[in-house]
Design a protein around this motif. Structure first.
Motif, PDB file in Angstrom:
ATOM      1  N   ALA A  12       0.839  -1.203   0.000  1.00 25.79           N
ATOM      2  CA  ALA A  12       0.000   0.000   0.000  1.00 25.79           C
ATOM      3  C   ALA A  12       0.872   1.251   0.000  1.00 25.79           C
ATOM      4  N   ASP A  32       9.599   3.399   7.544  1.00 22.59           N
ATOM      5  CA  ASP A  32       9.218   2.076   8.077  1.00 22.59           C
ATOM      6  C   ASP A  32       9.931   1.817   9.398  1.00 22.59           C
ATOM      7  N   ARG A  33       9.255   1.107  10.288  1.00 24.53           N
ATOM      8  CA  ARG A  33       9.864   0.799  11.593  1.00 24.53           C
ATOM      9  C   ARG A  33      10.993  -0.220  11.459  1.00 24.53           C
ATOM     10  N   GLY A  39       7.211  -4.648   3.751  1.00 30.61           N
ATOM     11  CA  GLY A  39       6.133  -5.166   4.594  1.00 30.61           C
ATOM     12  C   GLY A  39       5.924  -6.660   4.436  1.00 30.61           C
ATOM     13  N   LEU A  40       4.655  -7.041   4.227  1.00 30.11           N
ATOM     14  CA  LEU A  40       4.316  -8.473   4.187  1.00 30.11           C
ATOM     15  C   LEU A  40       4.851  -9.186   2.948  1.00 30.11           C
ATOM     16  N   VAL A  76       6.940   5.178  13.789  1.00 26.72           N
ATOM     17  CA  VAL A  76       6.040   6.306  14.035  1.00 26.72           C
ATOM     18  C   VAL A  76       5.158   5.957  15.231  1.00 26.72           C
ATOM     19  N   TRP A 346      -4.228  -2.113   4.172  1.00 25.98           N
ATOM     20  CA  TRP A 346      -4.876  -2.837   5.272  1.00 25.98           C
ATOM     21  C   TRP A 346      -5.193  -1.907   6.447  1.00 25.98           C
ATOM     22  N   ILE A 355      -2.434  -8.548  -2.885  1.00 29.54           N
ATOM     23  CA  ILE A 355      -1.442  -7.480  -3.028  1.00 29.54           C
ATOM     24  C   ILE A 355      -1.963  -6.441  -4.023  1.00 29.54           C
ATOM     25  N   ASN A 358      -4.230  -3.368  -3.311  1.00 34.02           N
ATOM     26  CA  ASN A 358      -3.656  -2.146  -2.734  1.00 34.02           C
ATOM     27  C   ASN A 358      -3.277  -1.108  -3.791  1.00 34.02           C
TER      28      ASN A 358
HETATM   29  C1  LIG Z   1       0.519 -14.612   5.818  1.00 33.17           C
HETATM   30  C2  LIG Z   1       0.110 -13.762   4.642  1.00 33.17           C
HETATM   31  C3  LIG Z   1       0.319 -14.224   3.355  1.00 33.17           C
HETATM   32  C4  LIG Z   1      -0.101 -13.460   2.267  1.00 33.17           C
HETATM   33  N1  LIG Z   1       0.106 -13.963   1.012  1.00 33.17           N
HETATM   34  C5  LIG Z   1      -0.349 -13.268  -0.051  1.00 33.17           C
HETATM   35  C6  LIG Z   1      -0.187 -13.798  -1.371  1.00 33.17           C
HETATM   36  O1  LIG Z   1       0.381 -14.875  -1.561  1.00 33.17           O
HETATM   37  N2  LIG Z   1      -0.664 -13.059  -2.418  1.00 33.17           N
HETATM   38  C7  LIG Z   1      -1.313 -11.856  -2.220  1.00 33.17           C
HETATM   39  O2  LIG Z   1      -1.759 -11.236  -3.193  1.00 33.17           O
HETATM   40  N3  LIG Z   1      -1.464 -11.326  -0.977  1.00 33.17           N
HETATM   41  C8  LIG Z   1      -1.008 -12.001   0.092  1.00 33.17           C
HETATM   42  N4  LIG Z   1      -1.176 -11.487   1.348  1.00 33.17           N
HETATM   43  C9  LIG Z   1      -1.809 -10.157   1.499  1.00 33.17           C
HETATM   44  C10 LIG Z   1      -0.795  -9.006   1.295  1.00 33.17           C
HETATM   45  O3  LIG Z   1       0.377  -9.300   1.980  1.00 33.17           O
HETATM   46  C11 LIG Z   1      -1.432  -7.683   1.768  1.00 33.17           C
HETATM   47  O4  LIG Z   1      -2.502  -7.370   0.881  1.00 33.17           O
HETATM   48  C12 LIG Z   1      -0.485  -6.496   1.782  1.00 33.17           C
HETATM   49  O5  LIG Z   1       0.767  -6.801   2.322  1.00 33.17           O
HETATM   50  C13 LIG Z   1      -1.083  -5.332   2.576  1.00 33.17           C
HETATM   51  O6  LIG Z   1      -0.251  -4.234   2.355  1.00 33.17           O
HETATM   52  P1  LIG Z   1      -0.063  -3.032   3.387  1.00 33.17           P
HETATM   53  O7  LIG Z   1       0.956  -2.158   2.745  1.00 33.17           O
HETATM   54  O8  LIG Z   1      -1.384  -2.472   3.739  1.00 33.17           O
HETATM   55  O9  LIG Z   1       0.532  -3.694   4.745  1.00 33.17           O
HETATM   56  P2  LIG Z   1       1.920  -4.391   5.066  1.00 33.17           P
HETATM   57  O10 LIG Z   1       2.399  -5.204   3.933  1.00 33.17           O
HETATM   58  O11 LIG Z   1       1.708  -5.091   6.365  1.00 33.17           O
HETATM   59  O12 LIG Z   1       2.966  -3.196   5.305  1.00 33.17           O
HETATM   60  C14 LIG Z   1       2.901  -2.385   6.456  1.00 33.17           C
HETATM   61  C15 LIG Z   1       4.281  -1.790   6.743  1.00 33.17           C
HETATM   62  O13 LIG Z   1       4.142  -0.785   7.742  1.00 33.17           O
HETATM   63  C16 LIG Z   1       5.232  -0.866   8.649  1.00 33.17           C
HETATM   64  N5  LIG Z   1       4.794  -0.263   9.922  1.00 33.17           N
HETATM   65  C17 LIG Z   1       3.804  -0.720  10.734  1.00 33.17           C
HETATM   66  N6  LIG Z   1       3.664   0.098  11.799  1.00 33.17           N
HETATM   67  C18 LIG Z   1       4.583   1.092  11.660  1.00 33.17           C
HETATM   68  C19 LIG Z   1       4.908   2.244  12.440  1.00 33.17           C
HETATM   69  N7  LIG Z   1       4.270   2.546  13.577  1.00 33.17           N
HETATM   70  N8  LIG Z   1       5.915   3.049  12.001  1.00 33.17           N
HETATM   71  C20 LIG Z   1       6.575   2.770  10.850  1.00 33.17           C
HETATM   72  N9  LIG Z   1       6.285   1.690  10.071  1.00 33.17           N
HETATM   73  C21 LIG Z   1       5.300   0.869  10.459  1.00 33.17           C
HETATM   74  C22 LIG Z   1       5.521  -2.355   8.726  1.00 33.17           C
HETATM   75  O14 LIG Z   1       6.840  -2.609   9.203  1.00 33.17           O
HETATM   76  C23 LIG Z   1       5.307  -2.783   7.280  1.00 33.17           C
HETATM   77  O15 LIG Z   1       6.495  -2.707   6.529  1.00 33.17           O
HETATM   78  C24 LIG Z   1      -0.743 -12.213   2.463  1.00 33.17           C
HETATM   79  C25 LIG Z   1      -0.928 -11.747   3.780  1.00 33.17           C
HETATM   80  C26 LIG Z   1      -0.509 -12.516   4.854  1.00 33.17           C
HETATM   81  C27 LIG Z   1      -0.734 -11.991   6.252  1.00 33.17           C
END
Ligand SMILES: Cc1cc2nc3c(=O)[nH]c(=O)nc-3n(C[C@H](O)[C@H](O)[C@H](O)COP(=O)(O)OP(=O)(O)OC[C@H]3O[C@@H](n4cnc5c(N)ncnc54)[C@H](O)[C@@H]3O)c2cc1C
Length: 434
Positions: A12, A32-33, A39-40, A76, A346, A355, A358
Protein backbone atom coordinates in the motif's frame (compact mmCIF):
# COMPACT_ATOMS: atom_id res chain seq x y z
CA UNK A 1 7.12 21.70 -3.25
CA UNK A 2 4.62 19.31 -1.65
CA UNK A 3 6.01 17.09 1.09
CA UNK A 4 4.35 13.72 1.71
CA UNK A 5 5.26 11.13 4.35
CA UNK A 6 4.03 7.58 3.82
CA UNK A 7 4.28 5.46 6.96
CA UNK A 8 4.82 1.82 5.95
CA UNK A 9 6.81 0.41 3.04
CA UNK A 10 4.49 -2.49 2.16
CA UNK A 11 2.44 -2.74 -1.04
CA UNK A 12 0.00 0.00 0.00
CA UNK A 13 2.85 2.39 0.84
CA UNK A 14 4.74 1.84 -2.41
CA UNK A 15 1.64 1.86 -4.66
CA UNK A 16 0.72 5.21 -3.08
CA UNK A 17 4.26 6.51 -3.68
CA UNK A 18 4.14 5.23 -7.28
CA UNK A 19 0.92 7.12 -7.97
CA UNK A 20 2.09 10.31 -6.20
CA UNK A 21 5.53 10.49 -7.74
CA UNK A 22 4.04 11.34 -11.14
CA UNK A 23 3.01 14.77 -9.76
CA UNK A 24 5.30 17.78 -10.23
CA UNK A 25 7.19 19.23 -7.30
CA UNK A 26 6.66 16.47 -4.84
CA UNK A 27 9.02 14.85 -2.31
CA UNK A 28 7.92 11.58 -0.76
CA UNK A 29 9.42 9.91 2.31
CA UNK A 30 8.49 6.26 2.89
CA UNK A 31 9.09 5.59 6.59
CA UNK A 32 9.22 2.08 8.08
CA UNK A 33 9.86 0.80 11.59
CA UNK A 34 12.05 -2.00 10.19
CA UNK A 35 15.43 -1.44 8.52
CA UNK A 36 14.13 -3.51 5.56
CA UNK A 37 11.33 -2.54 3.17
CA UNK A 38 8.26 -4.20 1.56
CA UNK A 39 6.13 -5.17 4.59
CA UNK A 40 4.32 -8.47 4.19
CA UNK A 41 5.96 -9.14 0.83
CA UNK A 42 9.05 -9.95 2.89
CA UNK A 43 7.47 -11.11 6.16
CA UNK A 44 4.02 -12.48 5.21
CA UNK A 45 3.89 -13.95 1.70
CA UNK A 46 5.01 -17.57 1.92
CA UNK A 47 8.74 -18.23 1.41
CA UNK A 48 7.96 -20.99 -1.12
CA UNK A 49 6.00 -18.50 -3.29
CA UNK A 50 8.94 -16.57 -4.70
CA UNK A 51 7.14 -15.52 -7.87
CA UNK A 52 4.65 -13.53 -5.74
CA UNK A 53 7.46 -11.93 -3.74
CA UNK A 54 8.99 -10.74 -7.03
CA UNK A 55 6.53 -7.80 -7.00
CA UNK A 56 9.07 -6.10 -4.71
CA UNK A 57 11.14 -5.33 -7.87
CA UNK A 58 8.39 -2.95 -8.90
CA UNK A 59 8.55 -1.20 -5.52
CA UNK A 60 12.32 -1.02 -5.84
CA UNK A 61 11.83 0.87 -9.10
CA UNK A 62 9.69 3.41 -7.23
CA UNK A 63 12.15 3.64 -4.33
CA UNK A 64 15.05 4.38 -6.67
CA UNK A 65 13.48 7.46 -8.25
CA UNK A 66 14.68 10.92 -7.23
CA UNK A 67 11.50 12.12 -5.51
CA UNK A 68 11.07 9.05 -3.27
CA UNK A 69 13.24 8.30 -0.22
CA UNK A 70 13.21 5.28 2.13
CA UNK A 71 13.54 6.15 5.81
CA UNK A 72 13.99 2.80 7.56
CA UNK A 73 14.23 1.86 11.22
CA UNK A 74 12.03 4.75 12.35
CA UNK A 75 8.86 3.78 14.23
CA UNK A 76 6.04 6.31 14.03
CA UNK A 77 4.31 6.64 17.39
CA UNK A 78 7.61 5.83 19.06
CA UNK A 79 10.62 7.58 17.48
CA UNK A 80 8.35 10.35 16.21
CA UNK A 81 4.76 11.32 17.07
CA UNK A 82 1.96 11.68 14.55
CA UNK A 83 1.46 15.38 15.35
CA UNK A 84 5.14 16.00 14.77
CA UNK A 85 4.88 14.32 11.38
CA UNK A 86 1.78 16.24 10.33
CA UNK A 87 3.60 19.40 11.42
CA UNK A 88 6.46 18.60 9.03
CA UNK A 89 4.61 17.25 5.97
CA UNK A 90 1.73 18.54 3.84
CA UNK A 91 0.22 15.05 3.92
CA UNK A 92 0.89 11.97 6.03
CA UNK A 93 -0.40 8.58 4.83
CA UNK A 94 -0.61 5.69 7.27
CA UNK A 95 0.15 2.47 5.36
CA UNK A 96 1.01 0.53 8.49
CA UNK A 97 -0.91 -2.64 7.59
CA UNK A 98 -2.63 -4.88 10.14
CA UNK A 99 0.18 -6.80 11.84
CA UNK A 100 -1.62 -7.92 15.03
CA UNK A 101 -3.60 -11.16 15.26
CA UNK A 102 -7.30 -10.83 16.01
CA UNK A 103 -7.66 -12.49 19.40
CA UNK A 104 -9.11 -16.00 19.58
CA UNK A 105 -11.79 -15.40 22.20
CA UNK A 106 -12.30 -18.87 23.69
CA UNK A 107 -11.23 -20.38 27.02
CA UNK A 108 -7.66 -21.67 26.89
CA UNK A 109 -6.59 -19.35 24.06
CA UNK A 110 -3.73 -18.09 26.26
CA UNK A 111 -2.24 -21.54 26.96
CA UNK A 112 1.38 -22.23 25.95
CA UNK A 113 1.38 -23.69 22.45
CA UNK A 114 -1.47 -21.50 21.17
CA UNK A 115 -0.13 -18.87 18.79
CA UNK A 116 -1.43 -16.50 16.16
CA UNK A 117 -0.59 -16.70 12.48
CA UNK A 118 1.14 -13.28 12.54
CA UNK A 119 3.66 -14.76 14.97
CA UNK A 120 4.03 -18.12 13.21
CA UNK A 121 4.26 -16.62 9.71
CA UNK A 122 6.63 -13.93 11.00
CA UNK A 123 8.77 -16.67 12.54
CA UNK A 124 9.25 -18.70 9.35
CA UNK A 125 9.68 -15.51 7.31
CA UNK A 126 12.32 -13.97 9.58
CA UNK A 127 10.40 -11.00 11.04
CA UNK A 128 12.68 -9.75 13.86
CA UNK A 129 9.69 -9.49 16.26
CA UNK A 130 9.14 -13.27 16.09
CA UNK A 131 12.60 -14.78 15.58
CA UNK A 132 12.54 -16.22 19.09
CA UNK A 133 9.07 -17.76 18.89
CA UNK A 134 10.19 -21.44 18.96
CA UNK A 135 6.79 -23.02 18.17
CA UNK A 136 6.42 -26.50 19.73
CA UNK A 137 6.91 -28.63 16.60
CA UNK A 138 7.41 -31.78 18.67
CA UNK A 139 3.61 -32.00 18.61
CA UNK A 140 2.15 -34.72 16.37
CA UNK A 141 -1.19 -32.95 16.12
CA UNK A 142 -1.63 -29.32 15.03
CA UNK A 143 -4.91 -27.42 14.78
CA UNK A 144 -4.96 -24.55 12.30
CA UNK A 145 -8.02 -22.38 12.89
CA UNK A 146 -9.39 -20.47 9.89
CA UNK A 147 -10.51 -21.11 6.33
CA UNK A 148 -8.51 -18.57 4.35
CA UNK A 149 -5.26 -18.62 2.39
CA UNK A 150 -3.19 -17.89 5.51
CA UNK A 151 -4.43 -21.17 7.03
CA UNK A 152 -3.38 -22.93 3.81
CA UNK A 153 0.09 -21.32 3.91
CA UNK A 154 0.53 -22.40 7.53
CA UNK A 155 -0.62 -26.00 6.89
CA UNK A 156 1.57 -26.32 3.78
CA UNK A 157 4.68 -25.00 5.53
CA UNK A 158 4.10 -27.44 8.41
CA UNK A 159 3.67 -30.34 5.97
CA UNK A 160 6.61 -29.81 3.63
CA UNK A 161 9.80 -31.85 3.62
CA UNK A 162 13.18 -30.05 3.71
CA UNK A 163 13.64 -30.80 -0.01
CA UNK A 164 10.34 -29.09 -0.80
CA UNK A 165 11.76 -25.84 0.61
CA UNK A 166 14.42 -25.83 -2.13
CA UNK A 167 14.45 -22.45 -3.91
CA UNK A 168 12.53 -20.77 -1.07
CA UNK A 169 13.81 -18.14 1.36
CA UNK A 170 12.49 -19.80 4.51
CA UNK A 171 14.87 -18.74 7.29
CA UNK A 172 17.41 -21.16 8.77
CA UNK A 173 15.82 -21.41 12.24
CA UNK A 174 12.46 -22.43 10.70
CA UNK A 175 14.04 -24.77 8.14
CA UNK A 176 15.90 -26.60 10.90
CA UNK A 177 13.03 -26.68 13.39
CA UNK A 178 10.55 -27.98 10.80
CA UNK A 179 13.02 -30.65 9.64
CA UNK A 180 13.47 -31.82 13.23
CA UNK A 181 9.76 -31.63 14.07
CA UNK A 182 7.23 -34.37 14.54
CA UNK A 183 4.05 -32.96 12.96
CA UNK A 184 1.84 -35.77 11.59
CA UNK A 185 -1.79 -34.69 11.77
CA UNK A 186 -2.83 -31.21 10.71
CA UNK A 187 -6.46 -30.13 11.07
CA UNK A 188 -7.76 -27.02 9.31
CA UNK A 189 -10.89 -25.87 11.13
CA UNK A 190 -13.65 -23.78 9.59
CA UNK A 191 -16.93 -22.82 11.21
CA UNK A 192 -18.78 -23.03 7.91
CA UNK A 193 -18.64 -25.34 4.91
CA UNK A 194 -16.82 -25.88 1.60
CA UNK A 195 -18.91 -23.24 -0.19
CA UNK A 196 -17.93 -20.59 2.38
CA UNK A 197 -14.14 -20.93 2.26
CA UNK A 198 -11.89 -17.95 1.44
CA UNK A 199 -9.21 -20.12 -0.18
CA UNK A 200 -8.03 -19.53 -3.74
CA UNK A 201 -7.69 -22.45 -6.19
CA UNK A 202 -3.95 -22.25 -6.77
CA UNK A 203 -3.11 -22.35 -3.05
CA UNK A 204 -5.67 -25.10 -2.37
CA UNK A 205 -4.50 -27.20 -5.33
CA UNK A 206 -0.92 -27.16 -4.00
CA UNK A 207 -1.98 -29.30 -1.06
CA UNK A 208 -2.71 -32.14 -3.48
CA UNK A 209 0.93 -32.26 -4.64
CA UNK A 210 2.88 -32.47 -1.40
CA UNK A 211 5.56 -35.11 -1.04
CA UNK A 212 4.67 -36.60 2.31
CA UNK A 213 1.27 -35.08 3.11
CA UNK A 214 -2.21 -35.65 1.75
CA UNK A 215 -5.32 -33.51 2.22
CA UNK A 216 -8.55 -35.18 3.34
CA UNK A 217 -12.13 -33.97 3.08
CA UNK A 218 -15.14 -35.80 4.50
CA UNK A 219 -17.45 -36.38 1.48
CA UNK A 220 -20.40 -35.88 3.83
CA UNK A 221 -19.39 -32.20 4.28
CA UNK A 222 -19.67 -31.44 0.56
CA UNK A 223 -22.87 -29.85 -0.78
CA UNK A 224 -24.62 -31.40 -3.81
CA UNK A 225 -22.34 -31.08 -6.82
CA UNK A 226 -25.08 -29.29 -8.77
CA UNK A 227 -24.94 -26.45 -6.24
CA UNK A 228 -21.40 -25.59 -7.39
CA UNK A 229 -22.93 -24.03 -10.52
CA UNK A 230 -23.98 -20.95 -8.55
CA UNK A 231 -20.43 -20.25 -7.35
CA UNK A 232 -18.22 -17.71 -9.11
CA UNK A 233 -15.56 -19.45 -11.28
CA UNK A 234 -12.62 -19.12 -8.83
CA UNK A 235 -14.64 -20.54 -5.95
CA UNK A 236 -15.94 -23.33 -8.17
CA UNK A 237 -12.33 -24.34 -8.92
CA UNK A 238 -11.50 -24.27 -5.20
CA UNK A 239 -14.47 -26.47 -4.37
CA UNK A 240 -13.47 -28.86 -7.20
CA UNK A 241 -10.13 -29.30 -5.42
CA UNK A 242 -11.98 -30.15 -2.21
CA UNK A 243 -14.09 -32.69 -4.11
CA UNK A 244 -10.91 -34.27 -5.49
CA UNK A 245 -9.41 -34.45 -2.00
CA UNK A 246 -12.59 -36.22 -0.83
CA UNK A 247 -12.57 -38.78 -3.63
CA UNK A 248 -8.82 -39.44 -4.12
CA UNK A 249 -7.51 -40.57 -0.78
CA UNK A 250 -3.76 -41.06 -0.98
CA UNK A 251 -2.00 -42.68 1.98
CA UNK A 252 0.94 -40.53 3.08
CA UNK A 253 2.60 -40.14 6.47
CA UNK A 254 1.20 -36.66 7.15
CA UNK A 255 -2.52 -35.93 6.96
CA UNK A 256 -4.18 -32.56 6.45
CA UNK A 257 -7.83 -32.86 7.48
CA UNK A 258 -10.38 -30.22 6.56
CA UNK A 259 -12.73 -30.02 9.54
CA UNK A 260 -15.72 -28.15 8.14
CA UNK A 261 -18.71 -27.04 10.24
CA UNK A 262 -16.30 -27.06 13.18
CA UNK A 263 -16.31 -24.27 15.78
CA UNK A 264 -13.54 -24.36 18.38
CA UNK A 265 -15.16 -23.64 21.75
CA UNK A 266 -12.32 -24.32 24.20
CA UNK A 267 -8.66 -25.26 24.32
CA UNK A 268 -7.47 -27.59 27.05
CA UNK A 269 -3.96 -28.02 28.39
CA UNK A 270 -2.09 -30.68 30.28
CA UNK A 271 -1.13 -29.65 33.80
CA UNK A 272 1.87 -31.98 34.01
CA UNK A 273 3.18 -30.37 30.81
CA UNK A 274 3.22 -26.81 32.15
CA UNK A 275 -0.36 -26.31 31.02
CA UNK A 276 0.66 -26.69 27.39
CA UNK A 277 -2.18 -27.18 24.95
CA UNK A 278 -3.31 -30.77 24.50
CA UNK A 279 -6.60 -30.65 22.64
CA UNK A 280 -9.14 -28.38 21.01
CA UNK A 281 -12.79 -28.91 21.88
CA UNK A 282 -14.91 -28.37 18.80
CA UNK A 283 -18.65 -27.93 18.45
CA UNK A 284 -20.24 -29.08 15.19
CA UNK A 285 -22.19 -26.33 13.47
CA UNK A 286 -25.02 -25.99 10.98
CA UNK A 287 -25.77 -23.04 8.70
CA UNK A 288 -28.96 -21.01 8.86
CA UNK A 289 -30.75 -19.52 5.85
CA UNK A 290 -28.36 -16.51 5.91
CA UNK A 291 -25.38 -18.90 5.86
CA UNK A 292 -24.41 -18.00 9.43
CA UNK A 293 -23.08 -20.85 11.53
CA UNK A 294 -24.57 -21.86 14.85
CA UNK A 295 -23.62 -24.61 17.28
CA UNK A 296 -25.53 -27.91 17.21
CA UNK A 297 -24.56 -29.05 20.73
CA UNK A 298 -22.51 -31.95 19.32
CA UNK A 299 -18.86 -31.84 20.41
CA UNK A 300 -15.63 -33.63 19.61
CA UNK A 301 -11.94 -33.19 20.49
CA UNK A 302 -8.88 -32.75 18.28
CA UNK A 303 -5.59 -33.78 19.86
CA UNK A 304 -3.16 -30.93 19.26
CA UNK A 305 0.08 -29.83 20.91
CA UNK A 306 0.17 -26.70 18.78
CA UNK A 307 -2.74 -24.45 17.81
CA UNK A 308 -2.31 -21.70 15.24
CA UNK A 309 -5.18 -19.26 14.80
CA UNK A 310 -5.51 -17.70 11.36
CA UNK A 311 -8.64 -15.66 11.93
CA UNK A 312 -7.62 -12.21 10.75
CA UNK A 313 -5.60 -9.20 11.77
CA UNK A 314 -5.88 -5.74 13.32
CA UNK A 315 -4.03 -2.48 12.88
CA UNK A 316 -2.36 -1.34 16.12
CA UNK A 317 -3.58 2.12 17.19
CA UNK A 318 -1.13 5.04 17.04
CA UNK A 319 -1.49 7.72 19.76
CA UNK A 320 -3.37 10.72 18.38
CA UNK A 321 -4.98 8.85 15.46
CA UNK A 322 -8.76 8.19 15.59
CA UNK A 323 -9.36 4.44 15.70
CA UNK A 324 -12.31 2.16 14.97
CA UNK A 325 -12.04 -0.53 17.65
CA UNK A 326 -14.78 -2.82 16.30
CA UNK A 327 -13.07 -3.18 12.94
CA UNK A 328 -9.50 -2.91 14.19
CA UNK A 329 -8.40 -0.15 11.80
CA UNK A 330 -8.01 3.62 11.65
CA UNK A 331 -11.32 5.52 11.60
CA UNK A 332 -11.49 6.98 8.12
CA UNK A 333 -13.79 8.30 5.47
CA UNK A 334 -12.63 6.79 2.18
CA UNK A 335 -9.01 7.13 3.38
CA UNK A 336 -9.27 10.58 4.98
CA UNK A 337 -8.68 10.52 8.75
CA UNK A 338 -8.10 14.19 9.66
CA UNK A 339 -6.96 17.17 7.59
CA UNK A 340 -3.51 16.22 6.26
CA UNK A 341 -3.76 12.65 7.60
CA UNK A 342 -4.78 9.67 5.45
CA UNK A 343 -4.66 5.89 5.53
CA UNK A 344 -4.37 3.26 2.82
CA UNK A 345 -4.15 -0.53 2.36
CA UNK A 346 -4.88 -2.84 5.27
CA UNK A 347 -4.69 0.09 7.72
CA UNK A 348 -7.63 1.64 5.83
CA UNK A 349 -9.71 -1.35 4.71
CA UNK A 350 -8.81 -4.05 7.19
CA UNK A 351 -6.99 -7.26 6.23
CA UNK A 352 -8.73 -8.20 2.98
CA UNK A 353 -7.78 -8.53 -0.65
CA UNK A 354 -4.64 -9.44 -2.49
CA UNK A 355 -1.44 -7.48 -3.03
CA UNK A 356 -2.99 -6.06 -6.21
CA UNK A 357 -6.01 -4.69 -4.30
CA UNK A 358 -3.66 -2.15 -2.73
CA UNK A 359 -2.82 -0.61 -6.11
CA UNK A 360 -6.15 1.14 -6.82
CA UNK A 361 -6.27 1.97 -3.11
CA UNK A 362 -2.91 3.76 -3.38
CA UNK A 363 -3.97 5.53 -6.61
CA UNK A 364 -7.16 6.78 -4.94
CA UNK A 365 -5.32 8.17 -1.90
CA UNK A 366 -2.80 9.88 -4.17
CA UNK A 367 -5.71 11.50 -6.02
CA UNK A 368 -7.25 12.74 -2.76
CA UNK A 369 -3.94 14.18 -1.59
CA UNK A 370 -3.31 16.00 -4.84
CA UNK A 371 -6.88 17.35 -4.67
CA UNK A 372 -6.60 18.41 -1.00
CA UNK A 373 -3.06 19.83 -1.24
CA UNK A 374 -2.87 21.49 -4.68
CA UNK A 375 0.46 23.11 -3.79
CA UNK A 376 2.94 23.11 -0.93
CA UNK A 377 2.15 24.93 2.30
CA UNK A 378 5.72 25.84 3.16
CA UNK A 379 6.31 22.90 5.49
CA UNK A 380 9.87 21.64 5.79
CA UNK A 381 9.32 17.97 4.92
CA UNK A 382 12.38 15.74 4.91
CA UNK A 383 14.89 18.36 6.11
CA UNK A 384 12.76 18.93 9.23
CA UNK A 385 12.45 15.18 9.78
CA UNK A 386 16.20 14.71 9.50
CA UNK A 387 16.85 17.49 12.05
CA UNK A 388 14.29 16.07 14.49
CA UNK A 389 15.57 12.48 14.24
CA UNK A 390 19.15 13.67 14.55
CA UNK A 391 18.29 15.58 17.73
CA UNK A 392 16.93 12.29 19.14
CA UNK A 393 19.94 10.25 18.15
CA UNK A 394 17.88 8.24 15.62
CA UNK A 395 19.85 7.34 12.47
CA UNK A 396 17.53 6.14 9.70
CA UNK A 397 18.41 3.29 7.35
CA UNK A 398 18.53 4.56 3.76
CA UNK A 399 17.60 2.62 0.63
CA UNK A 400 21.30 2.36 -0.18
CA UNK A 401 21.82 0.82 3.31
CA UNK A 402 19.00 -1.65 2.61
CA UNK A 403 20.70 -2.70 -0.61
CA UNK A 404 23.81 -3.53 1.40
CA UNK A 405 21.68 -5.66 3.73
CA UNK A 406 20.11 -7.29 0.69
CA UNK A 407 23.49 -8.00 -0.91
CA UNK A 408 24.73 -9.63 2.31
CA UNK A 409 21.56 -11.75 2.46
CA UNK A 410 22.00 -12.87 -1.15
CA UNK A 411 25.62 -13.74 -0.46
CA UNK A 412 24.69 -15.83 2.58
CA UNK A 413 22.05 -17.87 0.66
CA UNK A 414 22.28 -21.64 0.79
CA UNK A 415 22.46 -23.43 -2.56
CA UNK A 416 19.36 -22.82 -4.69
CA UNK A 417 17.88 -20.22 -2.32
CA UNK A 418 17.54 -16.54 -3.26
CA UNK A 419 18.77 -15.24 0.10
CA UNK A 420 19.31 -16.06 3.76
CA UNK A 421 17.53 -13.32 5.68
CA UNK A 422 18.87 -11.58 8.74
CA UNK A 423 16.38 -12.19 11.53
CA UNK A 424 17.49 -9.55 14.02
CA UNK A 425 17.65 -5.79 13.72
CA UNK A 426 21.17 -5.84 15.21
CA UNK A 427 22.41 -8.14 12.42
CA UNK A 428 20.78 -5.93 9.78
CA UNK A 429 22.43 -2.81 11.18
CA UNK A 430 25.76 -4.62 11.43
CA UNK A 431 25.50 -5.57 7.75
CA UNK A 432 25.34 -1.85 6.93
CA UNK A 433 28.70 -1.49 8.65
CA UNK A 434 27.55 0.65 11.59
C1 LIG B 1 0.52 -14.61 5.82
C2 LIG B 1 0.11 -13.76 4.64
C3 LIG B 1 0.32 -14.22 3.35
C4 LIG B 1 -0.10 -13.46 2.27
N1 LIG B 1 0.11 -13.96 1.01
C5 LIG B 1 -0.35 -13.27 -0.05
C6 LIG B 1 -0.19 -13.80 -1.37
O1 LIG B 1 0.38 -14.87 -1.56
N2 LIG B 1 -0.66 -13.06 -2.42
C7 LIG B 1 -1.31 -11.86 -2.22
O2 LIG B 1 -1.76 -11.24 -3.19
N3 LIG B 1 -1.46 -11.33 -0.98
C8 LIG B 1 -1.01 -12.00 0.09
N4 LIG B 1 -1.18 -11.49 1.35
C9 LIG B 1 -1.81 -10.16 1.50
C10 LIG B 1 -0.80 -9.01 1.30
O3 LIG B 1 0.38 -9.30 1.98
C11 LIG B 1 -1.43 -7.68 1.77
O4 LIG B 1 -2.50 -7.37 0.88
C12 LIG B 1 -0.49 -6.50 1.78
O5 LIG B 1 0.77 -6.80 2.32
C13 LIG B 1 -1.08 -5.33 2.58
O6 LIG B 1 -0.25 -4.23 2.35
P1 LIG B 1 -0.06 -3.03 3.39
O7 LIG B 1 0.96 -2.16 2.74
O8 LIG B 1 -1.38 -2.47 3.74
O9 LIG B 1 0.53 -3.69 4.74
P2 LIG B 1 1.92 -4.39 5.07
O10 LIG B 1 2.40 -5.20 3.93
O11 LIG B 1 1.71 -5.09 6.37
O12 LIG B 1 2.97 -3.20 5.31
C14 LIG B 1 2.90 -2.38 6.46
C15 LIG B 1 4.28 -1.79 6.74
O13 LIG B 1 4.14 -0.78 7.74
C16 LIG B 1 5.23 -0.87 8.65
N5 LIG B 1 4.79 -0.26 9.92
C17 LIG B 1 3.80 -0.72 10.73
N6 LIG B 1 3.66 0.10 11.80
C18 LIG B 1 4.58 1.09 11.66
C19 LIG B 1 4.91 2.24 12.44
N7 LIG B 1 4.27 2.55 13.58
N8 LIG B 1 5.92 3.05 12.00
C20 LIG B 1 6.58 2.77 10.85
N9 LIG B 1 6.29 1.69 10.07
C21 LIG B 1 5.30 0.87 10.46
C22 LIG B 1 5.52 -2.35 8.73
O14 LIG B 1 6.84 -2.61 9.20
C23 LIG B 1 5.31 -2.78 7.28
O15 LIG B 1 6.50 -2.71 6.53
C24 LIG B 1 -0.74 -12.21 2.46
C25 LIG B 1 -0.93 -11.75 3.78
C26 LIG B 1 -0.51 -12.52 4.85
C27 LIG B 1 -0.73 -11.99 6.25
Amino acid sequence: MRHVAIVGSGPAGYYTAEALQKADDIAIDVIDRLPVPYGLIRTGVAPDHQSIKAVSRRYEGVALTDNVRFVGHVAVGDDIGIEELTGLYDAVVLATGAPNDRPLAIPGADLPGVIGSAAFVGWYNGHPDFARLAPPLDAAGVAVIGNGNVALDVARILAKTPAEFGGSDIVAHARDALAGGNVRHIHILGRRGPHQIAMTPKELGELGHLERASPRVDPGDLPDEGDDAMLEPGMRKSVTHLRNFASNLVAKPVTIDFDFFAMPVAIEGREENGGRVQRVIVEKTALDADLRSHGTGEHYAIEAGLVISCIGYQTPPIPGVPYEHGRGRFANDDGRILPGLYCVGWARRGPTGTIGTNKPDGARIAELILEDVPRGTGKTGRSGLDRLLDSRGVTPVTFRDWRRIEAAEVQAAIEGAPREKFVSIEAMIEAIGR
